[in-house]
Design a protein around this motif. Structure first.
Motif, PDB file in Angstrom:
ATOM      1  N   TYR A   1      14.174   4.403  -1.763  1.00 43.25           N
ATOM      2  CA  TYR A   1      13.205   5.276  -2.420  1.00 43.25           C
ATOM      3  C   TYR A   1      12.172   4.469  -3.202  1.00 43.25           C
ATOM      4  O   TYR A   1      12.407   3.330  -3.604  1.00 43.25           O
ATOM      5  CB  TYR A   1      13.900   6.241  -3.382  1.00 43.25           C
ATOM      6  N   GLN A   2      11.038   5.096  -3.450  1.00 43.20           N
ATOM      7  CA  GLN A   2      10.011   4.508  -4.298  1.00 43.20           C
ATOM      8  C   GLN A   2      10.268   4.929  -5.745  1.00 43.20           C
ATOM      9  O   GLN A   2      10.493   6.098  -6.022  1.00 43.20           O
ATOM     10  CB  GLN A   2       8.625   5.006  -3.859  1.00 43.20           C
ATOM     11  N   ARG A   3      10.246   3.972  -6.647  1.00 44.39           N
ATOM     12  CA  ARG A   3      10.486   4.307  -8.061  1.00 44.39           C
ATOM     13  C   ARG A   3       9.180   4.792  -8.689  1.00 44.39           C
ATOM     14  O   ARG A   3       8.486   4.043  -9.374  1.00 44.39           O
ATOM     15  CB  ARG A   3      11.068   3.096  -8.791  1.00 44.39           C
ATOM     16  N   GLY A   4       8.856   6.036  -8.411  1.00 41.38           N
ATOM     17  CA  GLY A   4       7.572   6.596  -8.822  1.00 41.38           C
ATOM     18  C   GLY A   4       7.622   7.535 -10.005  1.00 41.38           C
ATOM     19  O   GLY A   4       6.607   8.119 -10.377  1.00 41.38           O
TER      20      GLY A   4
ATOM     21  N   ASN B   1       7.862   7.985 -13.857  1.00 44.39           N
ATOM     22  CA  ASN B   1       7.801   7.220 -15.101  1.00 44.39           C
ATOM     23  C   ASN B   1       8.590   7.908 -16.209  1.00 44.39           C
ATOM     24  O   ASN B   1       9.088   9.028 -16.036  1.00 44.39           O
ATOM     25  CB  ASN B   1       6.336   6.989 -15.520  1.00 44.39           C
TER      26      ASN B   1
ATOM     27  N   SER C   1       4.205  12.849  -2.465  1.00 47.48           N
ATOM     28  CA  SER C   1       4.847  11.697  -3.108  1.00 47.48           C
ATOM     29  C   SER C   1       5.730  12.193  -4.230  1.00 47.48           C
ATOM     30  O   SER C   1       5.569  13.314  -4.732  1.00 47.48           O
ATOM     31  CB  SER C   1       3.811  10.714  -3.660  1.00 47.48           C
TER      32      SER C   1
ATOM     33  N   LYS D   1       5.628  11.110  -7.124  1.00 50.52           N
ATOM     34  CA  LYS D   1       4.792  11.190  -8.325  1.00 50.52           C
ATOM     35  C   LYS D   1       4.199  12.592  -8.495  1.00 50.52           C
ATOM     36  O   LYS D   1       4.056  13.089  -9.610  1.00 50.52           O
ATOM     37  CB  LYS D   1       3.670  10.152  -8.263  1.00 50.52           C
TER      38      LYS D   1
ATOM     39  N   GLU E   1      14.822   7.113  -8.210  1.00 48.54           N
ATOM     40  CA  GLU E   1      13.364   7.028  -8.137  1.00 48.54           C
ATOM     41  C   GLU E   1      12.694   6.878  -9.492  1.00 48.54           C
ATOM     42  O   GLU E   1      11.477   6.922  -9.599  1.00 48.54           O
ATOM     43  CB  GLU E   1      12.825   8.272  -7.416  1.00 48.54           C
TER      44      GLU E   1
ATOM     45  N   GLU F   1      11.567   4.824 -12.869  1.00 43.99           N
ATOM     46  CA  GLU F   1      11.292   3.474 -13.331  1.00 43.99           C
ATOM     47  C   GLU F   1      12.290   3.150 -14.451  1.00 43.99           C
ATOM     48  O   GLU F   1      12.441   3.921 -15.388  1.00 43.99           O
ATOM     49  CB  GLU F   1       9.865   3.385 -13.879  1.00 43.99           C
TER      50      GLU F   1
ATOM     51  N   ARG G   1       6.209   7.245   3.335  1.00 44.53           N
ATOM     52  CA  ARG G   1       5.995   7.323   1.884  1.00 44.53           C
ATOM     53  C   ARG G   1       7.296   7.186   1.118  1.00 44.53           C
ATOM     54  O   ARG G   1       7.347   7.450  -0.073  1.00 44.53           O
ATOM     55  CB  ARG G   1       5.320   8.652   1.523  1.00 44.53           C
TER      56      ARG G   1
END
Length: 480
Positions: free
Chosen positions: A26-29, A31, A160, A162, A243, A245, A347
């Motif tokens: 996964y993308q650490r999107g 915050n 996404s 995000k 995912e 941060e 993505r």
């Protein structure tokens, strides 16, 4: 299974972030700001804005104590989850811990039950959103607005992570703003006596109109089952671990602020609401927030609250799409769901899992056309019991984790659950009492019957999954 063995399951070559937190593809999107608001939003639902009026009419001010007691239990559950997440952050969250500490079958039941919880919750929430939109456009069919809401949220989740996080941030902001505004207005009425209810508003309403528990202790206990389910969704923050941060830092902060959120948004708001008006003056089915806003002459109070509750419903559905996608993919990765659901898009999103889950949610739109009442009664019964199962698994997995730490088999986390194991057993006993209360009531007993059938379905499903592809045979994370 040791920590190193668990990490070896994620052998797609992705870098492990945050110490022992596997990236899982996964993308650490997400915050810290978004994770905080996801945690806050998970604790605030339509039950507080609208459902609380019926509870107030049934048990009066004792509802405050119910929310406070249930809040303590929820805090224990979340601290247990927090310690597990600090030990090993994973997007599979409690399903992964169930699998690690109790075996593949428990992980299978937990994962699929939590998936069903959010699918059914989304069915009801997206339908509710359709009704709320009808407040402004009554001629538009509910099923059509519900379908549009589901499609919009589904597309947002496809763009996404995000976008999901940002949507949830603003949904939660609206809910928080409404509650804070109501508390400030209520305190102003109690302190300065302005508005039409200024002369009669008083904290003495909490005990002067038939007592703190006017319907008796037993009725207050019966209300606990509904109260504790108002907190369903607080555990969702655990699924963001894959995912987020710096998940260890952000999740720790989100969980530690839980008592403050419960104290302000539930206990605090109810104290103000029940001080402004006597509990006897609140009408079931009418938002107590609307009555307080209308008392000070705010124009369009009903419309404002309709908008707030619409965002609460959309928030719940948005969270449901997110969580079911991650949970279904986790099941697929472990060979417990169709293999295609394990794939990630370019993505880094679980595209097949999101599509499959959303299609099931779409059934809710069809149900709304055909036969909404009885069908929704059955499907939401699964969600009710699945929540109890999930929370119990979290507490039990934490107990097993602690025992392995004491035996020197696993590393100790530095974010420890206070009072364990005593607090674990207190929380488990509280959840057990909710099950007993459900069994004693003919209306809620149905939920236990439905979940028993669901459990049998999962037993059969597990046997089929084991026969086709033994659990753990294909653990590679696939990217399509």
């Amino acid at each position: 299974m040791t920590s190193s063995q668990v990490e070896e399951q994620y052998h797609d070559g992705s870098e492990a972030l945050d110490g022992d937190a596997p990236a899982e593809g996964y993308q650490r999107g997400l915050n810290g700001r978004q994770v905080q608001m996801i945690a806050i939003g998970g604790a605030i639902g339509t039950g507080l804005f609208y459902g609380s009026s019926t509870s107030i009419a049934n048990i009066g001010p004792s509802l405050i104590a119910c929310y406070a007691i249930a809040g303590v239990v929820i805090f224990f559950i979340m601290r247990a989850l927090g310690e597990l997440l600090t030990y090993r952050p994973t997007s599979g969250s409690f399903a992964d811990y169930a699998r690690e500490f109790f075996g593949p079958f428990t992980g299978f039941v937990t994962g699929w039950s939590y998936w069903a919880l959010w699918v059914t919750a989304c069915m009801s929430e997206v339908t509710a959103a359709g009704h709320y939109i009808n407040y402004w456009w009554p001629s538009v069919p509910v099923w059509s607005t519900a379908a549009v809401a589901l499609v919009v949220l589904f597309v947002a989740n496809l763009v996404s992570v995000k976008i999901f996080g940002e949507l949830e941030f603003w949904f939660s902001t609206i809910k928080v703003t409404a509650i804070v505004a109501m508390i400030v207005i209520g305190v102003g009425i109690l302190t300065f006596g302005f508005s039409s209810v200024g002369d009669s508003a008083s904290v003495t309403h909490l005990w002067a109109d038939g007592g703190f528990a006017p319907s008796g202790a037993w009725q207050a206990m019966l209300a606990m089952q509904g109260v504790i389910f108002a907190y369903l969704g607080v555990e969702l923050v655990g699924i963001t671990a894959g995912e987020a941060e710096n998940p260890k830092k952000t999740l720790r902060k989100a969980i530690n602020t839980l008592p403050v959120r419960i104290g302000i948004f539930y206990v605090g708001s109810l104290i103000v609401i029940l001080s402004v008006y006597s509990w006897t003056k609140y009408t079931p089915g009418v938002s107590p927030f609307v009555q307080v806003f209308a008392a000070v002459g705010i124009p369009g109070a009903a419309g404002i609250m309709n908008f707030v509750v619409l965002t609460a419903a959309l928030s719940s559905c948005n969270s449901g799409i997110y969580s079911t996608g991650r949970m279904l993919r986790g099941l697929a990765v472990n060979g417990e769901a169709p293999k295609a659901a394990a794939r990630l898009s370019g993505r880094q999103l679980p595209l097949p899992a999101l599509v499959g889950s959303s299609l099931f949610m779409g059934i809710g739109v069809i149900v709304n056309i055909v036969s909404p009442d009885k069908a929704f009664l059955y499907i939401t019964s699964v969600a009710t019991c699945a929540g109890l199962w999930t929370w119990t698994v979290i507490l039990a997995a934490h107990l097993r984790y602690r025992s392995r730490v004491r035996a020197g088999l696993l590393p100790a986390a530095d974010f420890r659950m206070p009072g364990a194991p005593i607090t674990n057993w207190i929380a488990i006993a509280a959840l057990g009492s909710v099950v007993a209360l459900m069994a004693s009531d003919s209306d809620t007993r149905l939920g236990l019957y439905v979940f028993a059938v669901w459990f049998l379905v999962l037993v059969v499903g597990y046997r089929i999954a084991r026969r086709k592809a033994p659990v753990g045979a294909d653990l590679g994370l696939q990217r399509g």
